[in-house]
Every structure is written in structure tokens, then in C-alpha cells.
Design a protein around this motif. Structure first.
Motif, PDB file in Angstrom:
ATOM      1  N   GLU A   1       0.830  -1.213   0.000  1.00 50.80           N
ATOM      2  CA  GLU A   1       0.000   0.000   0.000  1.00 50.80           C
ATOM      3  C   GLU A   1       0.863   1.261   0.000  1.00 50.80           C
ATOM      4  O   GLU A   1       0.562   2.230  -0.693  1.00 50.80           O
ATOM      5  CB  GLU A   1      -0.962  -0.010   1.183  1.00 50.80           C
ATOM      6  CG  GLU A   1      -2.044  -1.059   1.049  1.00 50.80           C
ATOM      7  CD  GLU A   1      -2.920  -1.209   2.282  1.00 50.80           C
ATOM      8  OE1 GLU A   1      -2.925  -0.303   3.145  1.00 50.80           O
ATOM      9  OE2 GLU A   1      -3.582  -2.259   2.394  1.00 50.80           O
ATOM     10  N   LEU A   2       1.956   1.211   0.757  1.00 54.02           N
ATOM     11  CA  LEU A   2       2.878   2.348   0.765  1.00 54.02           C
ATOM     12  C   LEU A   2       3.492   2.572  -0.607  1.00 54.02           C
ATOM     13  O   LEU A   2       3.565   3.684  -1.088  1.00 54.02           O
ATOM     14  CB  LEU A   2       3.991   2.130   1.803  1.00 54.02           C
ATOM     15  CG  LEU A   2       5.072   3.190   1.821  1.00 54.02           C
ATOM     16  CD1 LEU A   2       4.506   4.542   2.254  1.00 54.02           C
ATOM     17  CD2 LEU A   2       6.216   2.766   2.713  1.00 54.02           C
TER      18      LEU A   2
ATOM     19  N   THR B   1       3.206   5.936  -2.889  1.00 56.84           N
ATOM     20  CA  THR B   1       4.360   6.705  -3.374  1.00 56.84           C
ATOM     21  C   THR B   1       4.478   6.684  -4.891  1.00 56.84           C
ATOM     22  O   THR B   1       5.088   7.582  -5.470  1.00 56.84           O
ATOM     23  CB  THR B   1       5.676   6.208  -2.737  1.00 56.84           C
ATOM     24  OG1 THR B   1       5.853   4.813  -3.033  1.00 56.84           O
ATOM     25  CG2 THR B   1       5.669   6.427  -1.239  1.00 56.84           C
ATOM     26  N   ALA B   2       3.904   5.664  -5.521  1.00 56.31           N
ATOM     27  CA  ALA B   2       3.920   5.590  -6.983  1.00 56.31           C
ATOM     28  C   ALA B   2       2.800   6.450  -7.589  1.00 56.31           C
ATOM     29  O   ALA B   2       2.759   6.625  -8.807  1.00 56.31           O
ATOM     30  CB  ALA B   2       3.785   4.155  -7.445  1.00 56.31           C
TER      31      ALA B   2
END
Length: 188
Positions: free
Chosen positions: A180-181, A185-186
Motif C-alpha cells: 500500500e505504501l 508513493t507511486a
């Protein structure tokens, strides 16, 4: 009270958690914890600096595990992969302690002093991870960022792990939180 029985530390931890759950942290004294454990106050203070620390007894071991895991990885491991490996090792160490962790977290969440202590312990974990990454040649700000992100992922996954009813394992929740992080960030 007997003079010596095995596992005094564990008995004190268990007695404290029971009393904090039953009566509340503020209303429980060290004398009551020691009595419930069948020990003396003096024995309590041989194991713990204060009644807060009994809830954080595993913090040093957790930090050692995280640091050792990162330090033992091949030099080719990226900072985030090193931190991920450390989180996986921590998840495995928690094993079947979900019920205990849930009770402990309920006590901590109900008290501002304990929440503050928890934040200090998490900051210590982050600092230790960052130091270990720097020792592996990772520069700044990458070492600090990877460590802070790792602790944030650990915290989010831990909270989900103790709250979930479908009993997914901690390791799965760490991987899911990392995914999920990465998606955040993408920009996806």
C-alpha cells in the motif's frame, strides 16, 4: 511468599497486564503487581525501573532482533529490503501473541503517559535501524527515511493485526502495508 520461584519477570509482566486491564494503569500500584505475582516490590524493581516499563519489557529484544536482521543481510540488499526483512523477523517473533498484544495495546491506548512511552520506544527502534543502515554504508537521508518508513509500516500493520477478526498473520499485514505504501508513493 516464597523466596524464589522461576520466571519472576514473566509473572510480573502477566500480573501487571491483568491488573491494568482489570483496574486501570493509574489505579494499580507496584505493590499490587508484586503481590499478584507472589513476589516482593524489591523483586519488581530488580526487573523493571517503574510500572510503565513492565509493559515495554520486550522493546530491547525487538530492537536487537531488528538490528541483527539488518546487519546480517548481504551488502547488496537495498535499505528498504533490509528494513522489510527486519519487519518480517519481528512479525515471526510475535507469533501467537495476538491476544496478549491486544490487551497490552488497550492498556497503552487508554493512558497518555503510556502512549508517550510507546512513541519513545518506536523512535528508539527507528534510530537503531537508521544507525545500522548507516553502518552498512547507506547515506543520509536514505538511512533515516528507510528506518522511519519501516517503523511506520510496523505500527500500521501491528494496529491492523491486533484489531482484525479474520486472523491474518502479522507478516501478511506487513507485506500488505508495504504494498500500500508503494502504491501511495507511486501515485496509483
Amino acid at each position: 511468599m516464597s523466596r524464589w520461584e522461576p520466571n519472576a519477570r514473566g509473572r510480573l509482566e502477566q500480573a501487571a497486564l491483568e491488573l491494568y486491564t482489570e483496574r486501570g494503569y493509574e489505579q494499580t500500584t507496584v505493590a499490587e503487581i508484586a503481590k499478584r505475582a507472589g513476589l516482593t516490590e524489591r523483586t519488581f524493581f530488580r526487573h523493571f525501573a517503574d510500572k510503565r516499563e513492565v509493559l515495554f519489557a520486550g522493546a530491547a529484544s525487538l530492537e536487537e532482533l531488528l538490528v541483527a536482521t539488518v546487519a546480517e543481510l548481504p551488502e547488496s540488499a537495498s535499505p528498504i529490503d533490509a528494513v522489510t526483512a527486519a519487519l518480517e523477523a519481528a512479525a515471526a517473533a510475535f507469533g501467537e501473541r495476538r491476544a496478549h498484544a491486544r490487551k497490552r495495546q488497550t492498556v497503552i491506548t487508554a493512558n497518555a503517559v503510556l502512549k508517550e512511552r510507546e512513541l519513545i520506544k518506536l523512535a528508539s527502534l527507528s534510530a537503531a535501524l537508521a544507525d545500522t543502515l548507516r553502518g552498512r554504508g547507506v547515506g543520509e537521508p536514505a538511512a533515516s527515511l528507510a528506518a522511519e518508513v519501516g517503523v511506520a509500516v510496523f505500527k500500521v500493520a501491528f494496529e491492523r493485526w491486533i484489531e482484525e477478526t479474520n486472523q491474518r498473520d502479522f507478516s501478511h499485514l506487513i507485506r500488505e502495508s508495504l504494498a500500500e505504501l508503494k502504491a501511495v508513493t507511486a501515485g496509483t
